[in-house]
Design a protein around this motif. Sequence first.
Motif, short mmCIF file in Angstrom:
data_model
loop_
_atom_site.label_atom_id
_atom_site.label_comp_id
_atom_site.label_asym_id
_atom_site.label_seq_id
_atom_site.Cartn_x
_atom_site.Cartn_y
_atom_site.Cartn_z
N GLU A 1 30.10 -10.38 2.40
CA GLU A 1 31.13 -10.49 3.44
C GLU A 1 31.61 -11.92 3.66
O GLU A 1 32.41 -12.15 4.57
CB GLU A 1 30.55 -9.98 4.78
N GLU B 1 30.52 -0.48 3.35
CA GLU B 1 30.23 -0.48 4.80
C GLU B 1 28.72 -0.38 5.00
O GLU B 1 28.03 0.21 4.17
CB GLU B 1 30.82 0.78 5.46
N ALA B 2 28.26 -0.91 6.12
CA ALA B 2 26.85 -0.73 6.48
C ALA B 2 26.68 0.71 6.98
O ALA B 2 27.45 1.17 7.81
CB ALA B 2 26.48 -1.72 7.58
N GLU C 1 18.22 -3.02 3.38
CA GLU C 1 18.78 -3.46 4.66
C GLU C 1 18.56 -4.97 4.74
O GLU C 1 17.42 -5.43 4.79
CB GLU C 1 18.08 -2.80 5.83
N HIS D 1 22.71 -1.66 3.47
CA HIS D 1 23.78 -2.58 3.10
C HIS D 1 24.10 -2.56 1.61
O HIS D 1 25.11 -3.11 1.19
CB HIS D 1 23.38 -4.02 3.49
N GLY D 2 23.22 -1.96 0.84
CA GLY D 2 23.49 -1.93 -0.60
C GLY D 2 22.24 -1.60 -1.40
O GLY D 2 21.23 -1.14 -0.84
N VAL E 1 32.52 -7.93 -2.55
CA VAL E 1 31.85 -6.64 -2.31
C VAL E 1 31.76 -5.85 -3.63
O VAL E 1 31.07 -4.85 -3.71
CB VAL E 1 32.58 -5.86 -1.18
N PRO F 1 26.38 -4.64 -3.34
CA PRO F 1 26.74 -4.24 -1.97
C PRO F 1 27.42 -2.87 -1.92
O PRO F 1 27.90 -2.37 -2.95
CB PRO F 1 27.76 -5.31 -1.55
N CYS G 1 21.88 -10.42 2.67
CA CYS G 1 22.59 -9.87 1.51
C CYS G 1 24.00 -9.48 1.91
O CYS G 1 24.97 -9.75 1.20
CB CYS G 1 21.87 -8.62 0.98
N ARG G 2 24.10 -8.85 3.05
CA ARG G 2 25.41 -8.44 3.55
C ARG G 2 26.35 -9.66 3.65
O ARG G 2 27.51 -9.60 3.27
CB ARG G 2 25.21 -7.82 4.94
N ASP G 3 25.81 -10.77 4.14
CA ASP G 3 26.63 -11.98 4.29
C ASP G 3 27.17 -12.46 2.94
O ASP G 3 28.26 -13.02 2.87
CB ASP G 3 25.83 -13.12 4.94
N GLU H 1 20.79 -8.45 6.38
CA GLU H 1 22.00 -9.16 6.84
C GLU H 1 22.34 -10.30 5.89
O GLU H 1 23.50 -10.61 5.67
CB GLU H 1 21.79 -9.72 8.26
#
Length: 372
Positions: free
Chosen positions: A152, A256-257, A143, A219-220, A171, A253, A147-149, A145
Motif C-alpha cells: 500500500e 483488500e484486507a 496477517e 493481507h496476503g 499490490v 498481497p 506486509c500490507r504497507d 500490517e
Amino acid sequence: MLKEHLGYVADHIRLDRFRAAIAQTINAGDRIADLGCGSGILGLLCLRAGAGRVYGIDSTAMIEMARETFSRAGWAERVTCIRGHSHRVVLPEPVDVVICDHVGYFGFDYGIVHTLQDARRRFLKPGGTLIPARIRLRLGAVESEKCRDKAEGWRAESVPDEFHWLRQHTVNAKHAVELPPKALLGAPAVLGDIDLYTDNPDFFSWTAELRIQRDGIMHGLAGWFECELAEDVWMTNSPLAERPIQRSQAFLPIDEAVPVKTGDSVKARVMARPADHLIAWVVDFPATGRRFSHSTWQGLLLAPEDLMRSRPDRVPRLSREGQARITVLGYCDGKRTAREIEQAVLRDHPNLFPSPEEISRFVARALGQDTE
Ligand SMILES: C[S@@+](CC[C@H](N)C(=O)[O-])C[C@H]1O[C@@H](n2cnc3c(N)ncnc32)[C@H](O)[C@@H]1O
C-alpha cells in the motif's frame, strides 16, 4: 553488491547446511561447477572438502572478487573463474557436481529451474550430483500490517494523491518480507515440490488449501522454501524453522484486507513462469465467495513501446544507442588501443552524444562490455 554477498558469506547456518551437503557428496579430486559463484564461497567449501577443480561462474564483477579470494587463500591453481552467464558458458570438461544457491525467497523465483536444467544437461557427468536436489515450496496465509504497507506504500497519507494509482503495481508485486511466526493465520501448506534432476515445465501451476487456525485479517500469501541440498540435509528460510538461514520470505498481497475466522479455509493457486519472472496468484474465500486475482505482469510498469517490442512480427530498427555501439565496436580491429578508439570516435563522430565527456563514457562502457 558486496553488502549482499557479505550477507551470504556471514550466514553461518547457510554455510553449515552447504558444508554438510558437500561433506556427504564430494569425493577427493571431484570437478565442480559453482554456478553463480558470487564471492566464491561454495566453491571454497568444495575445495576444502577435497575438490580437485572448481569452475566458478558468475555474470557480474563479483567474479573478480572470487578470483582474488581464491588466489589469496592459495587455491588459484585449482580454480577457473569465468565471467559470463551460465547459459552461454562452455566448460572444458564435464563435472561431478553442480552447486548453486539460486533459490531466491520462494524457491523458484531466482531462476534455479532453468539454470540448473541447462547446467545438468551441459555441464554434469552422467550420474553426477546437483546441490540442491529438490525444493519444497511452502505457502501460508498472512496477517501483517508491515506486509500490507509494502503493498500500500503508494497510497500512504504522506504520498501526494497524484501518485496513489501506483498502488496497482505494488499490490501486483512479490515483496521480500521478514515474517514473524505470529503473522501466520494457520499452518502453512505444501504448495509443490520441484525435482531438479528432471526436466521441468516452463509454466507451473500449484494449488493449496490453507486452513485458518485463528481469527484475524488476511493481507496476503507468504511463500518460502525448504530446499534439499543432499540426502536429509535441508536448508530453509521458513519463519517457523528453529534454524532458518538469513533470507526473506516472499509476500504476495491481496487487493483488500479480508477478515477470517478459525476453521475457515482459503484456496490459493500460484502460477509461475520462472524464466520470465512472472508469478500470478488467485485467492478464493469459499465462506464468502470472494476472489482476488493478481499477477506480476499487471505489476510491471510497461509502456506501450515495451509491448510492441515483444511482438515477433515487428521489424526492429537500430536505436540511437545501438547505432552508437556499432560505430564504436567498428573501430575494434585488434590493433587500436582503447585510447585510440576513443580519439577516433571523438574525431569522426563528434555528435554521437551531446558532449565529448558522454561520448568518452559511452566508448569506455561499450569497450568494457563487448570486448575482451
Ligand atoms: C544468490 S547469489 C549466490 C552467490 C554464491 N553462490 C553464494 O552462495 O554465496 C547468486 C549469484 O549468481 C549470479 N548469477 C545469477 N544467475 C546467474 C547465471 N545464470 N549465470 C551466472 N551467474 C549468475 C549473481 O550474479 C550472483 O552473484
